[in-house]
Design an enzyme around this catalytic site. Structure first.
Site, PDB file in Angstrom:
ATOM      1  N   ARG A 128     -32.958 -33.557 -39.434  1.00 18.22           N
ATOM      2  CA  ARG A 128     -33.801 -34.710 -39.098  1.00 18.22           C
ATOM      3  C   ARG A 128     -34.738 -35.037 -40.255  1.00 18.22           C
ATOM      4  O   ARG A 128     -34.967 -36.208 -40.573  1.00 18.22           O
ATOM      5  CB  ARG A 128     -34.594 -34.440 -37.822  1.00 18.22           C
ATOM      6  N   ARG A 134     -39.236 -36.901 -42.981  1.00 18.53           N
ATOM      7  CA  ARG A 134     -40.455 -36.426 -42.314  1.00 18.53           C
ATOM      8  C   ARG A 134     -41.003 -35.184 -43.006  1.00 18.53           C
ATOM      9  O   ARG A 134     -40.324 -34.167 -43.119  1.00 18.53           O
ATOM     10  CB  ARG A 134     -40.161 -36.127 -40.848  1.00 18.53           C
TER      11      ARG A 134
END
Length: 194
Positions: A128, A134
């Site tokens: 992710r 992120r």
């Protein structure tokens, strides 16, 4: 009406499942993580404070989180129910949530715990991080978050189990399969508490 808390370690799929259950049950999903990320994206003072904690792999302090959740649970769209994703995380937050709900004359109906293997969670969150860029999902930060979860949030399993509200569901496998397990757990008869 459904008032539901989803528990589980970071990366277990709470956000995905909260959204799917929200559609299925017709109640809003309330995600503290999404609320915090919105503040970060908007560059608010709260967002800058939150980013410091996220970058270090630490939870946002209870006082900030409690205020955000209290405000959200007083909005009209949650009167018929809600799904809490990412809150409560500590026993102090459980007490705060109990108080907020008691003020409204309601209580939780269900607590579902999504379980998953730590190494699988690290793999998921690392993927992710690459896909979404992120900064809070590096491997070191992910492992810190897993350890913090085990120390601070896992005791909630005991609290809610003692109240007869908790059902644990395997979070590994296809998303639709996990959703089916969660829905089945919602239909399970409550466990009698002595």
């Amino acid at each position: 009406m459904t008032r539901l808390v989803l528990l589980g370690p970071p990366g277990a799929g709470k956000g995905t499942q909260a959204a799917l259950l929200s559609d299925r049950l017709g109640v809003p999903a309330v995600s503290t993580g999404d609320t915090f990320r919105a503040h970060v994206a908007q560059g608010t003072e709260l967002g800058r404070t939150v980013q410091e904690y996220l970058d270090a792999g630490r939870y946002v302090p209870d006082a900030v989180t409690n205020a955000v959740v209290r405000d959200r649970l007083q909005q009209p769209d949650v009167a018929a129910g809600f799904i809490l994703d990412g809150y409560p995380r500590t026993t102090d937050q459980v007490r705060e949530l109990d108080g907020v709900l008691a003020e409204s004359g309601v209580a939780l109906d269900h607590v579902l715990e999504i379980t998953a293997d730590v190494d699988e969670l690290v793999r998921r969150l690392s993927a992710r991080a690459l896909a979404q860029g992120r900064s809070d999902d590096t491997e070191d930060v992910v492992r810190t978050r897993q350890r913090v979860y085990a120390e601070q949030t896992a005791p909630l399993v005991e609290v809610y189990s003692g109240r007869g509200l908790l059902r644990s569901v395997d979070g590994l496998g296809e998303v639709a399969d996990v959703t089916a397990r969660l829905v089945a757990a919602l239909g399970a008869a409550p466990v009698a508490v002595a």
